[in-house]
Design an enzyme around this catalytic site. Sequence first.
Site, PDB file in Angstrom:
ATOM      1  CG  MET A   1      -3.008  -3.242  -2.818  1.00 13.15           C
ATOM      2  SD  MET A   1      -3.973  -1.806  -2.903  1.00 13.15           S
ATOM      3  CE  MET A   1      -2.890  -0.683  -3.602  1.00 13.15           C
ATOM      4  N   PRO A   2      -6.351  -3.542  -4.296  1.00  5.34           N
ATOM      5  CG  PRO A   2      -7.645  -1.821  -5.282  1.00  5.34           C
ATOM      6  CD  PRO A   2      -6.454  -2.740  -5.533  1.00  5.34           C
TER       7      PRO A   2
END
Length: 75
Positions: A1-2
């Site tokens: 993430m991200p």
Amino acid sequence: MPHITIKCYKGRSKEQLQKIADKIASCAAEEFELRKGAVSVSIEEVDKEQWSDIYHNEIYGNPDTLLVAPDYTVD
């Protein structure tokens, strides 16, 4: 993430694409207070003829997620 996806016209060198991906990953990691290894970046090169679809469907087609709008229009 991200995970960050970049869409752009075809024609840039692998070195140019890698350089921008590295810079964006570093910036995102810093701003999200993550280690750089937690950020992934992909780049999708498209033909100029496809940009109208991207503009209408992905850029202006998603006003709730558009945080920086372009200063151009596409018919």
